[in-house]
Design a protein around this motif. Sequence first.
Motif, PDB file in Angstrom:
ATOM      1  N   VAL A  71       0.584  -1.188   0.080  1.00  0.00           N
ATOM      2  CA  VAL A  71      -0.003   0.007  -0.051  1.00  0.00           C
ATOM      3  C   VAL A  71       0.827   1.125  -0.072  1.00  0.00           C
ATOM      4  O   VAL A  71       1.792   1.342   0.753  1.00  0.00           O
ATOM      5  N   ASN A  72       0.576   2.215  -1.049  1.00  0.00           N
ATOM      6  CA  ASN A  72       1.426   3.247  -0.943  1.00  0.00           C
ATOM      7  C   ASN A  72       0.435   4.568  -0.972  1.00  0.00           C
ATOM      8  O   ASN A  72      -0.141   4.795  -2.009  1.00  0.00           O
ATOM      9  N   SER A  73       0.339   5.421   0.165  1.00  0.00           N
ATOM     10  CA  SER A  73      -0.522   6.402   0.090  1.00  0.00           C
ATOM     11  C   SER A  73       0.229   7.771   0.011  1.00  0.00           C
ATOM     12  O   SER A  73      -0.297   9.023   0.036  1.00  0.00           O
ATOM     13  N   GLY A  74       1.623   7.697  -0.114  1.00  0.00           N
ATOM     14  CA  GLY A  74       2.461   8.888  -0.346  1.00  0.00           C
ATOM     15  C   GLY A  74       2.903   9.341   1.152  1.00  0.00           C
ATOM     16  O   GLY A  74       3.627  10.418   1.111  1.00  0.00           O
ATOM     17  N   ASN A  75       2.556   8.618   2.003  1.00  0.00           N
ATOM     18  CA  ASN A  75       3.088   8.871   3.500  1.00  0.00           C
ATOM     19  C   ASN A  75       3.519   7.635   4.044  1.00  0.00           C
ATOM     20  O   ASN A  75       2.640   6.743   4.544  1.00  0.00           O
ATOM     21  N   LYS A  76       4.778   7.320   4.268  1.00  0.00           N
ATOM     22  CA  LYS A  76       5.483   6.054   4.823  1.00  0.00           C
ATOM     23  C   LYS A  76       4.674   5.712   6.280  1.00  0.00           C
ATOM     24  O   LYS A  76       4.452   4.512   6.432  1.00  0.00           O
ATOM     25  N   GLY A  77       4.456   6.634   7.286  1.00  0.00           N
ATOM     26  CA  GLY A  77       3.858   6.379   8.583  1.00  0.00           C
ATOM     27  C   GLY A  77       2.547   5.951   8.309  1.00  0.00           C
ATOM     28  O   GLY A  77       2.138   4.880   9.155  1.00  0.00           O
ATOM     29  N   ARG A  78       1.588   6.359   7.266  1.00  0.00           N
ATOM     30  CA  ARG A  78       0.261   6.083   7.156  1.00  0.00           C
ATOM     31  C   ARG A  78       0.153   4.682   6.746  1.00  0.00           C
ATOM     32  O   ARG A  78      -0.446   3.856   6.992  1.00  0.00           O
ATOM     33  N   VAL A  83      -0.852  -1.168   6.977  1.00  0.00           N
ATOM     34  CA  VAL A  83      -0.491  -2.554   6.932  1.00  0.00           C
ATOM     35  C   VAL A  83      -0.501  -3.275   8.359  1.00  0.00           C
ATOM     36  O   VAL A  83      -1.241  -4.205   8.466  1.00  0.00           O
ATOM     37  N   THR A  84      -0.017  -2.582   9.440  1.00  0.00           N
ATOM     38  CA  THR A  84      -0.144  -3.149  10.761  1.00  0.00           C
ATOM     39  C   THR A  84      -1.486  -3.037  11.584  1.00  0.00           C
ATOM     40  O   THR A  84      -1.846  -3.898  12.078  1.00  0.00           O
ATOM     41  N   GLN A  85      -2.112  -1.923  11.276  1.00  0.00           N
ATOM     42  CA  GLN A  85      -3.372  -1.594  12.315  1.00  0.00           C
ATOM     43  C   GLN A  85      -4.504  -1.766  11.290  1.00  0.00           C
ATOM     44  O   GLN A  85      -5.600  -1.829  11.768  1.00  0.00           O
ATOM     45  N   PHE A  86      -4.378  -2.180  10.069  1.00  0.00           N
ATOM     46  CA  PHE A  86      -5.603  -2.541   9.314  1.00  0.00           C
ATOM     47  C   PHE A  86      -5.604  -3.957   8.652  1.00  0.00           C
ATOM     48  O   PHE A  86      -6.098  -4.860   9.029  1.00  0.00           O
ATOM     49  N   SER A 147     -10.732  -4.735  11.605  1.00  0.00           N
ATOM     50  CA  SER A 147      -9.664  -4.054  11.158  1.00  0.00           C
ATOM     51  C   SER A 147     -10.059  -2.518  11.162  1.00  0.00           C
ATOM     52  O   SER A 147      -9.228  -1.581  11.286  1.00  0.00           O
ATOM     53  N   LEU A 148     -11.297  -2.288  10.741  1.00  0.00           N
ATOM     54  CA  LEU A 148     -11.616  -0.662  10.550  1.00  0.00           C
ATOM     55  C   LEU A 148     -11.550  -0.062  11.937  1.00  0.00           C
ATOM     56  O   LEU A 148     -11.060   0.936  12.162  1.00  0.00           O
ATOM     57  N   LYS A 149     -12.164  -0.745  13.046  1.00  0.00           N
ATOM     58  CA  LYS A 149     -12.092  -0.439  14.624  1.00  0.00           C
ATOM     59  C   LYS A 149     -10.623  -0.236  14.963  1.00  0.00           C
ATOM     60  O   LYS A 149     -10.204   0.688  15.719  1.00  0.00           O
ATOM     61  N   SER A 150      -9.739  -1.078  14.550  1.00  0.00           N
ATOM     62  CA  SER A 150      -8.031  -0.929  14.726  1.00  0.00           C
ATOM     63  C   SER A 150      -7.676   0.360  14.476  1.00  0.00           C
ATOM     64  O   SER A 150      -7.104   0.969  14.977  1.00  0.00           O
ATOM     65  N   ILE A 151      -7.990   0.494  12.936  1.00  0.00           N
ATOM     66  CA  ILE A 151      -7.171   1.798  12.182  1.00  0.00           C
ATOM     67  C   ILE A 151      -8.028   2.855  12.707  1.00  0.00           C
ATOM     68  O   ILE A 151      -7.223   4.049  13.084  1.00  0.00           O
ATOM     69  N   ASN A 152      -9.265   2.903  13.276  1.00  0.00           N
ATOM     70  CA  ASN A 152      -9.834   4.139  13.762  1.00  0.00           C
ATOM     71  C   ASN A 152      -9.225   4.372  15.187  1.00  0.00           C
ATOM     72  O   ASN A 152      -9.087   5.742  15.528  1.00  0.00           O
ATOM     73  N   LYS A 153      -9.012   3.320  15.948  1.00  0.00           N
ATOM     74  CA  LYS A 153      -8.449   3.563  17.392  1.00  0.00           C
ATOM     75  C   LYS A 153      -6.950   4.136  17.022  1.00  0.00           C
ATOM     76  O   LYS A 153      -6.656   5.008  17.709  1.00  0.00           O
ATOM     77  N   ALA A 154      -6.314   3.604  16.165  1.00  0.00           N
ATOM     78  CA  ALA A 154      -4.875   4.063  15.962  1.00  0.00           C
ATOM     79  C   ALA A 154      -4.826   5.575  15.493  1.00  0.00           C
ATOM     80  O   ALA A 154      -3.585   6.024  15.947  1.00  0.00           O
ATOM     81  N   TYR A 156      -7.401   7.825  15.752  1.00  0.00           N
ATOM     82  CA  TYR A 156      -8.374   8.474  16.579  1.00  0.00           C
ATOM     83  C   TYR A 156      -8.530  10.155  16.309  1.00  0.00           C
ATOM     84  O   TYR A 156      -9.277  10.562  15.952  1.00  0.00           O
ATOM     85  N   THR A 157      -7.256  10.594  16.676  1.00  0.00           N
ATOM     86  CA  THR A 157      -7.139  11.798  16.942  1.00  0.00           C
ATOM     87  C   THR A 157      -7.173  12.644  15.315  1.00  0.00           C
ATOM     88  O   THR A 157      -7.921  13.635  14.974  1.00  0.00           O
ATOM     89  N   LEU A 158      -6.375  12.102  14.534  1.00  0.00           N
ATOM     90  CA  LEU A 158      -6.265  12.522  13.118  1.00  0.00           C
ATOM     91  C   LEU A 158      -7.537  12.311  12.247  1.00  0.00           C
ATOM     92  O   LEU A 158      -7.836  13.224  11.536  1.00  0.00           O
ATOM     93  N   HIS A 159      -8.379  11.107  12.790  1.00  0.00           N
ATOM     94  CA  HIS A 159      -9.701  10.991  11.897  1.00  0.00           C
ATOM     95  C   HIS A 159     -10.791  11.755  12.785  1.00  0.00           C
ATOM     96  O   HIS A 159     -11.861  11.730  12.367  1.00  0.00           O
ATOM     97  N   LYS A 160     -10.367  12.455  13.865  1.00  0.00           N
ATOM     98  CA  LYS A 160     -11.241  13.075  14.774  1.00  0.00           C
ATOM     99  C   LYS A 160     -12.441  12.070  15.099  1.00  0.00           C
ATOM    100  O   LYS A 160     -13.715  12.492  15.152  1.00  0.00           O
ATOM    101  N   GLY A 161     -12.100  11.019  15.218  1.00  0.00           N
ATOM    102  CA  GLY A 161     -13.143   9.671  15.836  1.00  0.00           C
ATOM    103  C   GLY A 161     -13.955   9.083  14.884  1.00  0.00           C
ATOM    104  O   GLY A 161     -14.824   8.297  15.157  1.00  0.00           O
ATOM    105  N   LYS A 162     -13.815   9.496  13.609  1.00  0.00           N
ATOM    106  CA  LYS A 162     -14.415   8.653  12.523  1.00  0.00           C
ATOM    107  C   LYS A 162     -13.836   8.293  11.217  1.00  0.00           C
ATOM    108  O   LYS A 162     -12.987   8.910  10.749  1.00  0.00           O
ATOM    109  N   THR A 163     -13.692   6.865  10.989  1.00  0.00           N
ATOM    110  CA  THR A 163     -13.398   6.194   9.916  1.00  0.00           C
ATOM    111  C   THR A 163     -14.372   5.533   9.120  1.00  0.00           C
ATOM    112  O   THR A 163     -15.048   4.703   9.778  1.00  0.00           O
TER     113      THR A 163
END
Length: 176
Positions: A71-78, A83-86, A147-154, A156-163
């Motif tokens: 997966v390549n979103s242009g942001n290595k951290g993301r 990969v790991t959280q989804f 997986s969606l719940k996991s990425i939302n938790k990881a 949470y702040t960036l997504h403002k609580g919603k994925t």
Amino acid sequence: MKKIILALLLATASLYALEVQNTTIKFTAFKTYAKKGVSGVFDKIKINTSKADTVVALLKNATAEIETSSVNSGNKGRDAKLVTQFFNVQKVKKIEAKIIDVQKDILVLQLSMNSKTLNIPMSYTVSDNRVNAQGTIDLADFMMLKSLKSINKACYTLHKGKTWQDVNIYFTMQYK
């Protein structure tokens, strides 16, 4: 003489056979209640097609195997989090796709992820030796809510609580 003419006709037909040159698989997932899109591609995909005389024939039964770790979103951290959280949360190492039907403006993509296979209708256009297709999947349909719940938790702040659980999918297939 008939054999020579037939051989020439077959040789000429093969000169005009279409073949895939390049394929890009893209997605847009959504975060925040404002439904801000986050897009990316997969860098490692295996495409299987056969030469064909028409675009429809080229598309029919084309298959793809996508490595989720690419997966390549242009942001290595993301990308690492995706990969790991989804994907890794439910051990989804690959996604498989096969075009099973092609009509005038709609094709049907048989998509397999997380041991679940569904038929996804996608609208498509053809121009300049390129097929562009787009559709939408619901992660719940692929049993990916863990997986969606996991990425939302990881995130949470960036997504403002919603994925969001819907993801737009696209592919571009160049041919000659």
